[in-house]
Each structure stands twice: as C-alpha cells, then as structure tokens.
Enzyme design. Structure first.
Site, PDB file in Angstrom:
ATOM      1  N   GLU A  10       0.647  -1.371  -0.120  1.00  0.00           N
ATOM      2  CA  GLU A  10       0.044   0.475  -0.170  1.00  0.00           C
ATOM      3  C   GLU A  10       0.591   1.573  -0.484  1.00  0.00           C
ATOM      4  O   GLU A  10       0.814   2.261  -0.227  1.00  0.00           O
ATOM      5  CB  GLU A  10      -1.245   0.363   1.130  1.00  0.00           C
ATOM      6  CG  GLU A  10      -1.808  -1.395   1.406  1.00  0.00           C
ATOM      7  CD  GLU A  10      -2.596  -0.754   0.183  1.00  0.00           C
ATOM      8  OE1 GLU A  10      -2.745  -0.028  -0.637  1.00  0.00           O
ATOM      9  OE2 GLU A  10      -3.839  -1.688   0.050  1.00  0.00           O
ATOM     10  N   ARG A  31       1.311   3.889  -3.219  1.00  0.00           N
ATOM     11  CA  ARG A  31      -0.003   4.689  -2.881  1.00  0.00           C
ATOM     12  C   ARG A  31       0.776   5.943  -2.427  1.00  0.00           C
ATOM     13  O   ARG A  31       1.145   7.372  -2.860  1.00  0.00           O
ATOM     14  CB  ARG A  31      -0.824   4.953  -1.588  1.00  0.00           C
ATOM     15  CG  ARG A  31      -2.420   3.578  -2.027  1.00  0.00           C
ATOM     16  CD  ARG A  31      -2.946   4.159  -1.236  1.00  0.00           C
ATOM     17  NE  ARG A  31      -3.534   2.835  -1.234  1.00  0.00           N
ATOM     18  CZ  ARG A  31      -5.618   2.978  -0.223  1.00  0.00           C
ATOM     19  NH1 ARG A  31      -5.582   3.478  -0.413  1.00  0.00           N
ATOM     20  NH2 ARG A  31      -5.776   1.288  -0.956  1.00  0.00           N
ATOM     21  N   GLU A  60     -11.587   0.863 -11.117  1.00  0.00           N
ATOM     22  CA  GLU A  60     -11.615   0.065 -12.239  1.00  0.00           C
ATOM     23  C   GLU A  60     -11.800  -0.169 -13.440  1.00  0.00           C
ATOM     24  O   GLU A  60     -11.374  -0.186 -14.235  1.00  0.00           O
ATOM     25  CB  GLU A  60     -11.095  -1.655 -11.587  1.00  0.00           C
ATOM     26  CG  GLU A  60      -9.810  -2.232 -10.928  1.00  0.00           C
ATOM     27  CD  GLU A  60     -10.453  -1.066  -9.335  1.00  0.00           C
ATOM     28  OE1 GLU A  60     -11.909  -0.925  -8.310  1.00  0.00           O
ATOM     29  OE2 GLU A  60      -9.604  -1.529  -8.704  1.00  0.00           O
ATOM     30  N   THR A 109      -0.433   0.536 -10.614  1.00  0.00           N
ATOM     31  CA  THR A 109      -2.654   0.252  -9.851  1.00  0.00           C
ATOM     32  C   THR A 109      -2.905   1.384  -9.346  1.00  0.00           C
ATOM     33  O   THR A 109      -3.848   0.616  -8.399  1.00  0.00           O
ATOM     34  CB  THR A 109      -1.848  -1.276  -9.626  1.00  0.00           C
ATOM     35  OG1 THR A 109      -2.835  -2.138  -9.920  1.00  0.00           O
ATOM     36  CG2 THR A 109      -1.013  -1.337  -8.063  1.00  0.00           C
TER      37      THR A 109
HETATM   38  C1  DMJ Z   1      -6.016   0.231  -5.407  1.00  0.00           C
HETATM   39  O1  DMJ Z   1      -5.958   1.276  -4.513  1.00  0.00           O
HETATM   40  C2  DMJ Z   1      -5.499  -0.444  -6.484  1.00  0.00           C
HETATM   41  O2  DMJ Z   1      -5.888   0.167  -7.733  1.00  0.00           O
HETATM   42  C3  DMJ Z   1      -5.272  -1.593  -6.035  1.00  0.00           C
HETATM   43  O3  DMJ Z   1      -4.603  -1.816  -6.949  1.00  0.00           O
HETATM   44  C4  DMJ Z   1      -6.196  -2.476  -5.805  1.00  0.00           C
HETATM   45  N1  DMJ Z   1      -7.480  -1.771  -4.902  1.00  0.00           N
HETATM   46  C5  DMJ Z   1      -7.201  -0.406  -5.515  1.00  0.00           C
HETATM   47  C6  DMJ Z   1      -8.390  -0.124  -5.839  1.00  0.00           C
HETATM   48  O4  DMJ Z   1      -9.645  -0.092  -5.909  1.00  0.00           O
END
Ligand code: DMJ
Length: 690
Positions: A320, A324, A588, A677
């Site tokens: 995380e 982030r 997503e 991501t």
């Molecule tokens: C985000 O923190 C990222 O996209 C992660 O890969 C998956 N979950 C959340 C969003 O849903």
C-alpha cells in the site's frame, strides 16, 4: 519427602475467611435492626421522610443524567447541521443524510454510520471522532507564494514527458471482505486483505493546464485522430468540468475535516488513520496537477514540504505504501520536476527496504518505517502474491532516478523467483507465497481478483516500462492470459455476457470481484503494444460486462462482487449476494474505460463513464464535502453511507474519468507512460534496463 499439600492450605484459608465474612455480615444486620428498634417513633418517621425525599429527587433527575451519558447534545448539533444542508438535494443524496440521521433505516439491516461507531477504531487505528465544527489541525495555508509557478500537464511542457529523472510506484487498497460462508468457498476461508485501497519546475513560463486549455475555448485537439465527430466539443468540456467539480467537492471535505490525515470520514466529518502518512493528500497530488487545480496543489505541496515526515514509529503495509506513497511522490516528481518529491520518495523508499530481509527474499508485508524492522502479519508467515509482485514499477524507477541499484535488485529478485516457481496453473498463480520457504501456499485457488490481480497487471507494465526487452515478463504474461482464457473465462446463460470467474480446487466458481475490471484495460494495453488481437476481443467483451455490473444495479453503481448466472434461462445475468452489495468508489471500471476509449475512440466508453460519474454524484456525494462508500448498490432510497472516502477515489477514479473525457491523447500518452496500479504515472524508459 512430599511437598506440603497445597490443597490443605488453600481449603483452610478459604474456609476461614469465608466464615468470617458470613458472620460479620450477619452480625451487622442484627445490630442495625436493634438500633432501628431503639429509635423513637418520631425519629423513625423523620428517617423515612428523608428517604422518600431522596427517592423523589432521584426519579426527577434521571432523564437529564442519562441524556448526558448518551451525549445527546452533541448529536443534536450534528443533526441540526445536516438539516441545514439537506434542502433541494437529489433523492440519493438525501437518503444518505436520512440514514446518517437514522430516519429511513430498515429495522435491522444496514447499520448507519455515526461518528462513534468506527470500524477503523475497532481495527486499532487512531481515530478521533468529533463534532462537525471542531477543527482537527490548522487549515492549510491559503497559498504558497514562493511556489514555482510552472504547472500543468506534462504533455504541455516542452520535453516534459521523458525527463531524465522520473519516478514510479504502486499501491494497494486493503479491503476486509466478509467471506461468504458457503460450501463452495470453504477451502478459501481467508479474510481478504488487499493492501488496497494513490509534481513544479523552476524555469519557464507556466503553460496552461489541460483543464484551462479545454475549458477556455472550444478544444482543438493536437491530434485530429483524437477528435470524435459525434461529440460536440462543449460536451467534452462539460464533462471535464464535472470531474473537476467532483474533485473539488471531495477535496473540500478532506481539507475541512481530515487535512493531513489518511482518509476522510465525510458523514461524521472526521478522519480515519491507517498509516498516518496523509494518504489521501499524497494520492491526490498528481491528479490535482493533471486537472490543473493550482491552488489546491500548492497547498498540498506546502504540507508535503512542512509536515510530511516518515520518521515515525509506525507499521505500514509495504504494498500500500509503495503504490500510494512512493508511487504518488515519484509520479508528482516526474510531472512537476520538483526535487522535493524525489527527496521524499527516496526517504520512503529506503525506509521500506527492511521488508526484503527475509530468508527467501520474498518481502514481509509490514515494515516499521521508524525502527527499520519488518514482519509478516501476526497470523501467518505468508505474503500476498499480488502485494510482493506489484511494487516493481516503483522500486525499479527509484533505482533509475537515484542511480542506486539496490531498489531494483530486491524487486527483480522477487520476479525471478516467482518466474521459476512450481505450482502455477497454465500461468495462473496462487494467492500466497511464504516468506521463509519462498514457495506458493494455499495452492489450488486461482483468481484475477483480490490478492492476485495486479501480479498480472505488473507483468505487462514492467515489460512496457523496460522498453519491451525483458522476455521472462512477457512470457509469464502471455501464458497467464492463455490460462485465464482456458480456465476462468465463461459466459452467462441469459445474455451471453463474458466474465472471469475463479477456480477453487478444480471447481469453477462464477464469481467476479469488481477488482477484476482492471483486466479489459490491461488486455487492451497489451494489444496496443503488439500482443495478439484476441486479447483486444476479450477486452471488448469484458468491458461490456463490467459496464453491465453498473448498469444493472438500481443505483447505477457496481457492487464489490458479483456472481454470474450460467444457466440457460431468461433470468438475470448478474446475481449479487447481500454481503457483496457495497461500493467503495473503486476505479477499475473507469480505468478500463479510459484505455478502451484511448485505443478505440468509441464514444460509448465515454458515455458509460459519464453515467458512472452521475451515479457517484447521485448516491455517494455528501453535502458539505466528500464522497462516501456505500453499503447497498441495490437500494437507491437507502444506499447506506459507510462514512469513508478511500484515497483512491481521488488518486484513481476521478483521474481516470478526467483522462477518459479529455480529447488530448498526448495528455499522459500511453506510448510514453505506464500507470502504476494506483494510477500514478511513470515514464516508459528511453533505454532498456541493464
Ligand atoms: C487500489 O489501491 C489499487 O488499484 C489496487 O491495485 C487495487 N485496489 C485499489 C482500488 O480498488
């Protein structure tokens, strides 16, 4: 010799003391009664009168005392305040307030969220529920006058996109999902922990931001191929403006009630803390830059400069924090060229390194960034597969920027190990890996959802980041897509919707997390980079399904998990179980819509995204500031606010919506950038990795 009998000793002592107690009590009762008898009639009446007086007084003061105990006055203030805002609201928004007030709740069903009932607090996080008008921290400064004024999207900067120095990272969101308790899921009784849950230059004249440029005049896209003839320019401008408005509204809540904290709790007008690193603020930095929100960006930058410190005794989740925080800082550094963000990125990157000191070199899930120690979760020595294989884009980029190979070495080692590891199923990977043995555990369950999703995403994106030269990554990705097609892709009975299910010990489960909706975008990105055309065909079909996951819900918002109906019948394609009806403002689907629009220019993808934005505004927008996760996407009257705005709503969801509606294909061109991501942008390297 035997030791003295403990039993005798204990029984003697107990019996003695017990007897004494009993006799004393009896004696006391007898002497009280004797004294009462000795009183005159007048004395007895006086005593009785006083006792009666006390009783009456006690009864009269009871309600006000209990009211104080319940804290009633605070709650009244809070409701009054909401009443002021509630006028003229659309039904969905009003229902959020109604539920917060406890007005329209069903008797037992969904608990409404009040400040005092805080799941974060239960989980041990530091939370300070408070009244709505009590500021927590000093407000951010109005404006940093010394801040360099070159702002705007990188595509508008000369040579802005491929700078010599760039950054990257990835994030995860943690979602505690209730396990379904059904037979079919018994083998995977695991509480899901998706480390879910998201840039200034000194030199030249500030170019206009994308937002300014598009809002100021009818847009004239740089690339005529990007023009959509069927779309009137003002529509695009309105849509961009609508995203900016949504962002400003979300930011207002964060600024007013959660400034500098991890997450806004918009209903209780307070905040939640996860790692205590200002997650929402850092996740939002590059979004503000891209949207051209200069004042907001300057305030946030000021906080990063003056308040953000990683020198604290706190356990953070490696994944995380990487996606982030490290990702957000690297992305912002890249977009702005502001050294502050690279310095901060180096600081957090080096503090995360102890996670890799394990017997297997598979990192631990948690690191104490102050003490420099790392450990697995309390209940296991396993790490989640997606977590250890979705930090590579960021660490590799940090090495490139700092010219210090240690970061890329540790994450490349993980990929090498996983590449060679037995236990895959036609390229599909189990959800856990052990930090001692380096072997897969909990074998036999295969999903593209929680705990595995971004492994697949990062195979492709690392390959693209490195200039498409690392063959092992491509091989693993291609094999995995074949595995998905063979084992997980099926169609519904009624409307032939294509979906991706799960495999549990050879049994197919037609269950799909909303998280899986990253896949159409990733498949399309692969096809755009020369991978087989049928990847794009599958992307188109899955995109339709993800759209239906929104469209078929009464609120127009997707639930967290759906089940698909594979029976040939006239019934519903999508089935939602009661425990899965929540929506966490996830990105997503809009992420994939962005990719699909960029590659096809089909306006329907924009329209689908526009509908989603409307639904967020109708059912999750909280008057006064912020958006909230909701409990029930099937109930437009009582969607059930959860009182939490995830940082990825600003970092990802709104960013992807903005990019979806922008006509400027050079704004973060997909031939120049990969998105981590958590939607933070990292450059595709000008030369292959060494
Ligand atoms: C985000 O923190 C990222 O996209 C992660 O890969 C998956 N979950 C959340 C969003 O849903």
């Amino acid at each position: 010799m035997y030791p003295p009998s403990r039993k005798d000793f204990i029984s003697l002592t107990l019996s003695d003391s017990h007897n004494n107690t009993y006799n004393n009590g009896k004696h006391r009762r007898q002497s009280c009664w004797r004294k009462w008898k000795q009183l005159s009639r007048l004395q007895r009446s006086l005593v009785l009168f006083l006792l009666a007086l006390l009783l009456i007084f006690g009864l009269l003061s009871y309600p006000s005392i209990t009211e104080q105990w319940r804290g009633g006055s605070d709650r009244e203030d809070w409701l009054e305040l909401n009443d002021r805002d509630v006028k003229d609201l659309p039904p969905g928004v009003k229902s959020i307030l109604d539920q917060a007030e406890g007005k329209a709740l069903p008797p037992v069903a969904e608990p409404h969220v009040l400040p005092a009932v805080d799941p974060d607090a239960v989980a041990g996080a530091v939370v300070e529920p408070r009244g709505p008008n009590v500021p927590i921290l000093p407000k951010p400064p109005i404006k940093n006058k010394n801040f360099p004024n070159k702002r705007g999207p990188p595509s508008l900067h000369k040579d802005g996109n491929i700078s010599d120095t760039v950054g990257g990272d990835k994030e995860v969101q943690e979602v505690v999902r209730e396990e379904e308790g059904e037979e079919e899921d018994k083998e995977q009784k695991i509480v899901s922990w998706r480390g879910a849950m998201i840039e200034a230059d000194q030199a030249t004249e500030p170019p206009p931001s994308a937002n300014e440029r598009e809002a100021a005049a009818p847009p004239a896209p740089a690339d005529p191929a990007d023009t959509v003839p069927s779309e009137v320019p003002t529509v695009a401008v309105d849509r961009l403006q609508a995203v900016c408005d949504a962002f400003r509204h979300a930011w207002k809540g964060y600024k007013d009630y959660a400034w500098g904290h991890d997450e806004l709790k918009p209903i209780s007008r307070s905040f939640g803390e996860w790692f205590g690193l200002g997650l929402t603020l850092i996740d939002s930095l590059d979004t503000m830059w891209i949207l051209g929100l200069k004042e907001e960006f300057a305030e946030a930058r000021d906080w990063v400069e003056k308040e953000l410190s990683f020198d604290k005794n706190v356990d953070v989740n490696l994944f995380e924090t990487t996606i982030r925080v490290l990702g957000g800082l690297l992305s912002t550094y890249h977009l702005t060229g502001d050294q502050l963000f690279l310095d901060k990125a180096k600081d957090i990157g080096s503090r995360l390194m102890p996670a890799f000191k394990t017997p297997s070199k598979i990192p631990f899930s948690d690191v104490n960034i102050g003490k420099g120690t790392a450990h697995p979760p309390r209940w296991t020595s396993d790490s989640t597969l997606a977590e250890v294989t979705s930090i590579q884009l960021e660490f590799r980029e940090l090495s490139r920027l700092t010219q210090d190979p240690q970061y890329q070495e540790v994450v490349n080692e993980v990929m090498k190990l996983v590449h060679k590891l037995p236990g895959k199923h036609d390229g599909l990977v189990p959800m856990f890996i052990n930090t001692n043995s380096g072997q897969f555990t909990h074998k036999g369950v295969f999903t593209l959802g929680a705990r595995a999703d971004s492994y697949y995403e990062y195979l492709l994106k690392q390959w693209i980041q490195g200039g498409k030269t690392e063959d092992d990554l491509l091989e693993d990705y291609l094999q995995a897509v074949e595995g998905v097609k063979k084992h997980l892709v099926r169609q519904t009975g009624p409307s032939k919707l294509t979906f991706v299910g799960e495999l549990s010990h050879s049994r197919f489960n037609p269950k799909m997390d909303h998280l899986v909706c990253f896949l159409p975008g990733t498949l399309a990105l692969g096809a755009h980079n020369g991978l087989p055309g049928d990847h794009m065909d599958l992307a188109v079909q899955l995109m339709e399904t993800c759209h239906q996951m929104y469209r078929q819900m009464e609120t127009g918002l997707s639930p967290e998990i759906v089940h698909f109906n594979m029976q040939a019948s006239d019934g519903q394609d999508v089935v939602v179980k009661p425990a899965d009806r929540h929506n966490l403002l996830r990105p997503e689907t809009v992420e994939s819509l962005f990719y699909m629009y960029r590659f096809t220019k089909d306006p329907k993808y924009r329209d689908w995204g526009w509908e989603i934005l409307h639904s967020f505004n109708n059912y999750t927008k909280v008057p006064g500031g912020g958006y909230t996760s909701i409990n029930n996407v099937r109930d437009p009257v009582n969607p059930g606010p959860r009182d939490k705005m995830e940082s990825f709503f600003l970092g990802e969801t709104l960013k992807y919506l903005y990019l979806l509606f922008s006509d400027d294909a050079e704004l973060l061109s997909l031939d120049k950038y990969v998105f981590n991501t958590e939607a933070h942008v990292l450059p595709i390297w000008p030369s292959p990795p060494k």
